[in-house]
Design an enzyme around this catalytic site. Sequence first.
Site, PDB file in Angstrom:
ATOM      1  N   ASP A 105      46.015 -46.245  85.923  1.00  0.00           N
ATOM      2  CA  ASP A 105      45.844 -47.661  86.229  1.00  0.00           C
ATOM      3  C   ASP A 105      45.010 -48.285  85.113  1.00  0.00           C
ATOM      4  OD1 ASP A 105      45.746 -50.059  87.885  1.00  0.00           O
ATOM      5  OD2 ASP A 105      46.000 -48.696  89.584  1.00  0.00           O
ATOM      6  N   ASP A 120      47.001 -53.651  86.091  1.00  0.00           N
ATOM      7  CA  ASP A 120      46.488 -54.415  87.223  1.00  0.00           C
ATOM      8  C   ASP A 120      46.480 -55.919  86.939  1.00  0.00           C
ATOM      9  OD1 ASP A 120      44.967 -54.108  89.835  1.00  0.00           O
ATOM     10  OD2 ASP A 120      43.494 -55.254  88.693  1.00  0.00           O
ATOM     11  N   GLU A 168      51.521 -55.219  87.272  1.00  0.00           N
ATOM     12  CA  GLU A 168      51.424 -55.810  88.606  1.00  0.00           C
ATOM     13  C   GLU A 168      51.454 -57.318  88.410  1.00  0.00           C
ATOM     14  OE1 GLU A 168      48.493 -55.995  92.501  1.00  0.00           O
ATOM     15  OE2 GLU A 168      47.717 -56.213  90.479  1.00  0.00           O
ATOM     16  N   HIS A 170      48.318 -49.409  98.028  1.00  0.00           N
ATOM     17  CA  HIS A 170      46.968 -49.457  98.601  1.00  0.00           C
ATOM     18  C   HIS A 170      46.522 -50.879  98.956  1.00  0.00           C
ATOM     19  CE1 HIS A 170      46.737 -50.520  94.457  1.00  0.00           C
ATOM     20  NE2 HIS A 170      45.528 -51.000  94.647  1.00  0.00           N
ATOM     21  N   ASP A 171      47.360 -51.887  98.668  1.00  0.00           N
ATOM     22  CA  ASP A 171      46.981 -53.281  98.914  1.00  0.00           C
ATOM     23  C   ASP A 171      47.659 -53.907 100.123  1.00  0.00           C
ATOM     24  OD1 ASP A 171      45.233 -53.514  96.797  1.00  0.00           O
ATOM     25  OD2 ASP A 171      46.788 -54.158  95.398  1.00  0.00           O
TER      26      ASP A 171
HETATM   27  C1  NOJ Z   1      45.200 -55.407  92.328  1.00  0.00           C
HETATM   28  C2  NOJ Z   1      44.804 -54.071  92.858  1.00  0.00           C
HETATM   29  O1  NOJ Z   1      45.948 -53.386  93.267  1.00  0.00           O
HETATM   30  C3  NOJ Z   1      43.831 -54.326  93.977  1.00  0.00           C
HETATM   31  O2  NOJ Z   1      43.550 -53.173  94.715  1.00  0.00           O
HETATM   32  C4  NOJ Z   1      42.591 -54.907  93.385  1.00  0.00           C
HETATM   33  O3  NOJ Z   1      41.698 -55.238  94.416  1.00  0.00           O
HETATM   34  C5  NOJ Z   1      42.900 -56.173  92.584  1.00  0.00           C
HETATM   35  N1  NOJ Z   1      44.055 -56.013  91.753  1.00  0.00           N
HETATM   36  C6  NOJ Z   1      41.764 -56.499  91.673  1.00  0.00           C
HETATM   37  O4  NOJ Z   1      41.646 -55.512  90.688  1.00  0.00           O
END
Ligand code: NOJ
Length: 574
Positions: A105, A201, A255, A327-328
């Site tokens: 990541d 990210d 992302e 994970h989000d």
């Molecule tokens: C996306 C990540 O997947 C998430 O877990 C994170 O909180 C935010 N970006 C900020 O880095």
Amino acid sequence: MADTGKAWDNNWYRHMSFYQIWVRSFADGNGDGIGDLYGVYDKLEYVRSLGVDGIWFSPLYPSPNADYGYDISDYRDIHPEYGTLEQFQKVLHKAHALGLKVIMDLVVNHTSDEHPWFLESRKGKDNPYSDYYIWRDKPNNWDSLFEGKAWEYDPVRGQYYLHLFAKKQPDLNMDNPKVRDEVKAIMRFWLDMGVDGFREDVINFISKKEGLPNGLPFLPAVNGMPYYKDGPHIHEYMAEFREVCREYDCIQIGEGPMTTVQSAMKYLTGEQKSLDMMFSFDHMMADCLYTEYVHRPFSLVKLKKAFTRWQKALDGKGWNALYLENHDHPRVISRYGSEHYWRESGTMLAVSYLFQQGTPFIYQGQEIGMTNIRLRSIEDYKDVSTRTNYQTYHLKDSIERRLKRIHLSSRDSARTPMQWDDDPNAGFSAAKPWFSVNPNYRRVNVAAEEGEEYSILNFYRRCLALRKSSKTLICGKYKEYFPKDKNIYMYERALGEVRYLVICSFAKMPVKVRIPEGYAKIKGQMVLCNYPGGTQITAGDLRKRACRELNLLAAEHGMLRPYEARVYRFRVKH
Ligand code: NOJ
């Protein structure tokens, strides 16, 4: 590499699928209640056994954990809770020996406020790190996505710094060429060690509009987004990072929160292509509005529209990253499926996305059908955005209602310890785990599902094997049928003489299936079904299965059972 649409087999990631590890909750190898790289090392054979070809590690770096690893305080080391660089190298080596690629990541929109760059930067305007972050005497009106206003006053420097996420995540100033050089050096550090690429990210947020104009006041949390999403210099900066990746033949998966497919095309296609794939969010909003906080009833039509929009736009021009969990987001069975029809909806959801065009990603626990946790008090939740959500919105609602919203939406549901077996703590750790284990672990766990032929786990294996066995399922053209149907998602993948028809019911009741025109007369072989019994599916015997005509389904059964999914294969002579 130019993407002609014909070069599918020159793009090594296209036939692959990935498994995402959020290490803190994956497997505890050293008995302290926290997942780590010792645990990962021991589970690599399991990961390989799923039939995936690579791992994406969520951040493993030292971090104060204000946002569980996404607030990095050292980009070139491993968090002591997770192991050492040496242990990481052991994992990398073993993964490679097992045929698994490893993706790290790359979190460079922001650092931790405990990163040495920030500690220097806040000292004043005259030090070499002064312009590494975004400082202002007067803040604009932007909200952060995680914790109130996007600006925090720093008494040491006597200025405000920008943080699009939590207060402890100051945004880097990517307009500073020195910061971009740092990013490239970090990439090289990991690539030289042998990693195979990066998941980047919130990469579409790294270039902010000059002058940082005020945003629209009526859009809470996202009011500044028009001025930092896909910002003015994003493609220049992405081109610089791409150069590094080209030297190493690695892959980049960005992302892209809230990115439209039109904007995504600029990253994914053509001369300026800077990403191999993008994690889009459209299909993650079939039950909510622009954040996970505003809930609506699930709409299959909305989900299908999102899937099809991306499938069609990228066909022959780019490549999709396919996912339903990470994970989000809360667990997908609890969102788009049904906990009551747990096995049926868990397996159907697998079919709904694994056979689309793109590279599938499976998040730890998804393959065994883990579901949302429902904790009794907000104090039991750990995630900063979950807590803010609870403390900011719908304050007049009863506590029960507010908690219910958290149960539906919290990212923490995806972060409970992995359920390995029915031992105490789900076999995740011998010690008390750092976070609550979902009480359903006695039923939902790897060991139990290993032994069951029709488990969600074994079904994922079957799906991945089927995808891999067919060039059509990897790079065939996508076409959707009956897009307005509120119960059934049906799509075709076609290449040369071979066609697959994928049929998924999202209904709790039996529903009638329509057969697309032209299909009723050709013979098809059912190659996958998520209902055992009556369908003669046996593991490892995919191809020898009795042929069935698709029109039998229409004429004799006519109905799909709750959350039933089927895949048919046809050979069509032109
Ligand atoms: C996306 C990540 O997947 C998430 O877990 C994170 O909180 C935010 N970006 C900020 O880095």
